[in-house]
Design a protein around this motif. Structure first.
Motif, PDB file in Angstrom:
ATOM      1  N   GLU A  74      32.379  39.085  37.652  1.00 14.84           N
ATOM      2  CA  GLU A  74      31.405  39.935  38.338  1.00 14.84           C
ATOM      3  C   GLU A  74      30.468  39.099  39.219  1.00 14.84           C
ATOM      4  O   GLU A  74      30.103  39.528  40.317  1.00 14.84           O
ATOM      5  N   GLU A  77      32.640  38.105  42.112  1.00 15.39           N
ATOM      6  CA  GLU A  77      32.840  39.272  42.971  1.00 15.39           C
ATOM      7  C   GLU A  77      31.623  39.497  43.867  1.00 15.39           C
ATOM      8  O   GLU A  77      31.751  39.716  45.074  1.00 15.39           O
ATOM      9  N   ASN A 103      40.530  37.018  36.784  1.00 14.15           N
ATOM     10  CA  ASN A 103      40.794  38.390  36.385  1.00 14.15           C
ATOM     11  C   ASN A 103      41.618  39.088  37.466  1.00 14.15           C
ATOM     12  O   ASN A 103      41.062  39.702  38.372  1.00 14.15           O
ATOM     13  N   ASN A 106      40.891  42.891  38.651  1.00 12.11           N
ATOM     14  CA  ASN A 106      39.608  43.319  39.209  1.00 12.11           C
ATOM     15  C   ASN A 106      39.875  43.990  40.562  1.00 12.11           C
ATOM     16  O   ASN A 106      40.042  43.325  41.580  1.00 12.11           O
TER      17      ASN A 106
END
Length: 184
Positions: A74, A77, A103, A106
């Motif tokens: 996150e 991201e 990941n 995602n």
């Protein structure tokens, strides 16, 4: 009574939710004076800076969060998104690749990667990225919208129509309150 970083974090989030960004930022900064190595505080501060329109400070706070915890997809991201919004496409693409290595499911990172490729007129690469995003989450409206635009650029009329139908179905489901139709 001693100040608690968790309480300051909660208070800051509440302030930011009500649009009081200066007070929220002050709370996050106070919490970070107490607990400098809490990457979530840096991350939340970055989100607040971003929401307040200060991308440079948001990026700086995200880089601090990333330095502390470089395996949170996150954080990566958001670094990709802020980098993209700052005009640093190569850096954003590097963060996307790193985030997907951590990941690969995602969908948001796949969508961001697709946006970068679309902006570069690399439509085949954009198409692949958007298709990955909707394979992971078939209700991801933004990725469908982006994929439709990419199909248009590639002259894929059947793909455009498929995206239009799926986006219409999502819109109808949302208006009917169907579960599982968020832009997650």
């Amino acid at each position: 009574m001693r100040e608690n970083p968790e309480l300051l974090n909660s208070q800051a989030i509440e302030l930011a939710a009500h649009g009081d960004y200066p007070a929220a930022i002050a709370c996050f900064k106070r919490a970070l004076e107490i607990e400098k190595t809490n990457y979530l505080l840096w991350f939340n501060l970055a989100i607040t800076y971003r929401d307040n329109g200060d991308l440079a400070l948001a990026k700086d706070a995200l880089e601090k969060a990333y330095y502390i915890e470089d395996e949170d997809d996150e954080v990566i991201e958001m670094l990709a998104l802020v980098s993209l919004n700052c005009g640093a496409e190569d850096e954003a693409l590097r963060y996307c690749a790193e985030g997907l290595e951590l990941n690969p499911t995602n969908a948001h990172i796949w969508n961001t990667m697709g946006v970068i490729y679309f902006n570069r007129a690399e439509y085949d690469m954009a198409c692949e990225a958007f298709e990955q995003a909707i394979t992971i989450n078939s209700y991801y409206y933004d990725a469908l919208f982006n994929l439709r635009d990419t199909y248009e650029e590639l002259g894929n009329g059947a793909g455009v129509e498929m995206c239009n139908q799926q986006m219409k179905a999502i819109s109808i489901n949302k208006s009917n309150g169907a579960p599982g139709t968020t832009n997650a």
